[in-house]
Design an enzyme around this catalytic site. Sequence first.
Site, PDB file in Angstrom:
ATOM      1  N   GLY A 182      46.895  62.683  48.367  1.00  0.00           N
ATOM      2  CA  GLY A 182      47.720  63.527  47.384  1.00  0.00           C
ATOM      3  C   GLY A 182      48.034  62.879  46.044  1.00  0.00           C
ATOM      4  N   GLY A 227      50.622  63.589  42.584  1.00  0.00           N
ATOM      5  CA  GLY A 227      51.877  63.886  41.685  1.00  0.00           C
ATOM      6  C   GLY A 227      51.585  64.052  40.327  1.00  0.00           C
ATOM      7  N   GLY A 228      52.658  63.918  39.504  1.00  0.00           N
ATOM      8  CA  GLY A 228      52.634  64.129  38.009  1.00  0.00           C
ATOM      9  C   GLY A 228      51.829  62.784  37.350  1.00  0.00           C
ATOM     10  N   PHE A 229      52.187  61.536  37.959  1.00  0.00           N
ATOM     11  CA  PHE A 229      51.526  60.398  37.310  1.00  0.00           C
ATOM     12  C   PHE A 229      50.893  59.592  38.388  1.00  0.00           C
ATOM     13  CE2 PHE A 229      54.913  61.585  34.242  1.00  0.00           C
ATOM     14  CZ  PHE A 229      54.359  61.051  33.059  1.00  0.00           C
ATOM     15  N   GLY A 230      51.165  60.183  39.675  1.00  0.00           N
ATOM     16  CA  GLY A 230      50.710  59.265  40.672  1.00  0.00           C
ATOM     17  C   GLY A 230      49.346  59.846  41.738  1.00  0.00           C
ATOM     18  N   VAL A 283      47.402  58.997  45.260  1.00  0.00           N
ATOM     19  CA  VAL A 283      48.035  58.029  46.418  1.00  0.00           C
ATOM     20  C   VAL A 283      46.388  58.456  47.415  1.00  0.00           C
ATOM     21  CG1 VAL A 283      49.161  57.835  48.497  1.00  0.00           C
ATOM     22  CG2 VAL A 283      50.134  58.871  46.565  1.00  0.00           C
ATOM     23  N   LYS A 334      49.336  53.708  45.978  1.00  0.00           N
ATOM     24  CA  LYS A 334      49.760  54.665  45.088  1.00  0.00           C
ATOM     25  C   LYS A 334      49.308  54.228  43.650  1.00  0.00           C
ATOM     26  CE  LYS A 334      53.881  57.270  43.624  1.00  0.00           C
ATOM     27  NZ  LYS A 334      55.197  57.789  44.360  1.00  0.00           N
ATOM     28  N   ASP A 347      65.656  62.235  44.447  1.00  0.00           N
ATOM     29  CA  ASP A 347      64.324  63.133  44.880  1.00  0.00           C
ATOM     30  C   ASP A 347      64.240  63.552  46.223  1.00  0.00           C
ATOM     31  OD1 ASP A 347      62.324  64.919  43.808  1.00  0.00           O
ATOM     32  OD2 ASP A 347      60.999  63.591  43.290  1.00  0.00           O
TER      33      ASP A 347
HETATM   34  P1  ATP Z   1      55.821  63.864  43.336  1.00  0.00           P
HETATM   35  O1  ATP Z   1      56.752  63.347  42.233  1.00  0.00           O
HETATM   36  O2  ATP Z   1      54.961  65.162  43.091  1.00  0.00           O
HETATM   37  O3  ATP Z   1      56.705  64.055  44.588  1.00  0.00           O
HETATM   38  P2  ATP Z   1      54.503  61.625  43.634  1.00  0.00           P
HETATM   39  O4  ATP Z   1      53.322  61.489  42.501  1.00  0.00           O
HETATM   40  O5  ATP Z   1      55.683  60.954  43.085  1.00  0.00           O
HETATM   41  O6  ATP Z   1      54.602  62.888  43.679  1.00  0.00           O
HETATM   42  P3  ATP Z   1      54.469  60.724  46.242  1.00  0.00           P
HETATM   43  O7  ATP Z   1      55.504  61.937  46.476  1.00  0.00           O
HETATM   44  O8  ATP Z   1      54.795  59.456  46.659  1.00  0.00           O
HETATM   45  O9  ATP Z   1      53.904  60.817  44.675  1.00  0.00           O
HETATM   46  O10 ATP Z   1      53.075  60.855  47.020  1.00  0.00           O
HETATM   47  C1  ATP Z   1      52.321  62.279  46.562  1.00  0.00           C
HETATM   48  C2  ATP Z   1      51.604  62.586  48.105  1.00  0.00           C
HETATM   49  O11 ATP Z   1      50.716  61.562  48.580  1.00  0.00           O
HETATM   50  C3  ATP Z   1      52.324  62.853  49.082  1.00  0.00           C
HETATM   51  O12 ATP Z   1      52.794  64.152  49.049  1.00  0.00           O
HETATM   52  C4  ATP Z   1      51.674  62.643  50.277  1.00  0.00           C
HETATM   53  O13 ATP Z   1      50.775  63.590  50.665  1.00  0.00           O
HETATM   54  C5  ATP Z   1      50.677  61.481  49.895  1.00  0.00           C
HETATM   55  N1  ATP Z   1      51.496  60.187  50.336  1.00  0.00           N
HETATM   56  C6  ATP Z   1      52.336  59.442  49.581  1.00  0.00           C
HETATM   57  N2  ATP Z   1      52.709  58.277  50.069  1.00  0.00           N
HETATM   58  C7  ATP Z   1      52.065  58.232  51.368  1.00  0.00           C
HETATM   59  C8  ATP Z   1      52.225  57.208  52.337  1.00  0.00           C
HETATM   60  N3  ATP Z   1      52.860  56.073  52.169  1.00  0.00           N
HETATM   61  N4  ATP Z   1      51.291  57.623  53.361  1.00  0.00           N
HETATM   62  C9  ATP Z   1      50.513  58.758  53.342  1.00  0.00           C
HETATM   63  N5  ATP Z   1      50.465  59.676  52.377  1.00  0.00           N
HETATM   64  C10 ATP Z   1      51.310  59.418  51.398  1.00  0.00           C
HETATM   65 MG    MG Z   2      57.669  61.318  42.837  1.00  0.00          MG
END
Ligand code: ATP
Ligand code: MG
Length: 315
Positions: free
Chosen positions: A15, A17-20, A22, A37, A150
């Site tokens: 998946g 996100g904005g900066f991440g 995974v 991540k 969040d």
């Molecule tokens: P946002 O800010 O949009 O919520 P983010 O960049 O902060 O996203 P996360 O929410 O931590 O990141 O992770 C993004 C996606 O990656 C999740 O929706 C999920 O599908 C996947 N993901 C994150 N952590 C895990 C994990 N430990 N195991 C499996 N999948 C994960």
């Molecule tokens: Mg996040």
Amino acid sequence: VSRYLTDFEPIQCLGRGGFGLVFEVRNRLDDCHYAVKRIQLPNSEEAREKVMREVKALAKLDNPHIVRYFHAWIECPPPVQRNVPKTPNYTRSDAKMFLFIQMQLCRKESLREWLRAHVSHRDSYQTIQMFNEIVRAVEYVHLQGLIHRDLKPSNIFFAPDGAIKIGDFGLVTAMAEEASYSPMSPEGNVICGGGFSPFQRTHTDQVGTQLYMSPEQIEGQPYNHKVDIYSLGLILVELLWPLSTQMEQVTVISQLRKLKFPQGFIEKYPEEAVLLNKMLSRNPDERPTTYGIRASTPLRIYQDSTVEIPEYLHF
Ligand code: ATP
Ligand code: MG
Ligand code: MG
């Protein structure tokens, strides 16, 4: 040399996100699969500190219902040869830096996907039990003096065995140090630094939804750990009340934010509605603590009978 590439074999992207971003990876040494991540570090020192908060918070947390942390490191990957013109004032310090966080691999489907996949035949005993696990995890976060900020279905994961795991501590913050927060006090109310910095605003706007955020957090008012209680309230409704489309979900939650319950909800869940009216109160002081939620009628039966939550801690 990239530690990420030498130590891990990428399996798939889980998946973004904005900066991440995974990834599911396999550790070449121990042969286990992890989630890694990768977050691009912003240039400003202040913004960088905020990104580092996620890893610092996660590293400290040790709870069966919080995504387990293993390791973190920073890498500056070698520049990729591309035919893009360099910006005029490009310097070495502009080189991209990435923070890698190695954590427990959870199921690809978060609670968001689970809710979509279980619209019919949802067992309310099971969902309240899931909610109880989420509340226990949030209670642990609050006891550590942290606020998640969040909480939403897409940030609630499942371990391979199905256990609930709260993740995405990207917006986590510490409760004000000078304030005497005590989750053991009946109200447990404390005022924390309010508002978003521009960096955080970008972070949430780009990726997340503010659908689950408390009014005071959206408005940039001072807030405390009760912002998490508000989000928990909306999550509880979604667990109890299956919503089949995203359109329906947005409509119902927007109405709940005005304390208007879906038709038939109060009749079906009168005790839950009493609890939810408090959890979704505009006034954070009227929202219960996690203790209050656990002591409430709908959740009381799920508590360990040996642990008696005293009356004065309920709200
Ligand atoms: P946002 O800010 O949009 O919520 P983010 O960049 O902060 O996203 P996360 O929410 O931590 O990141 O992770 C993004 C996606 O990656 C999740 O929706 C999920 O599908 C996947 N993901 C994150 N952590 C895990 C994990 N430990 N195991 C499996 N999948 C994960
Ligand atoms: Mg996040
Ligand atoms: Mg997320």
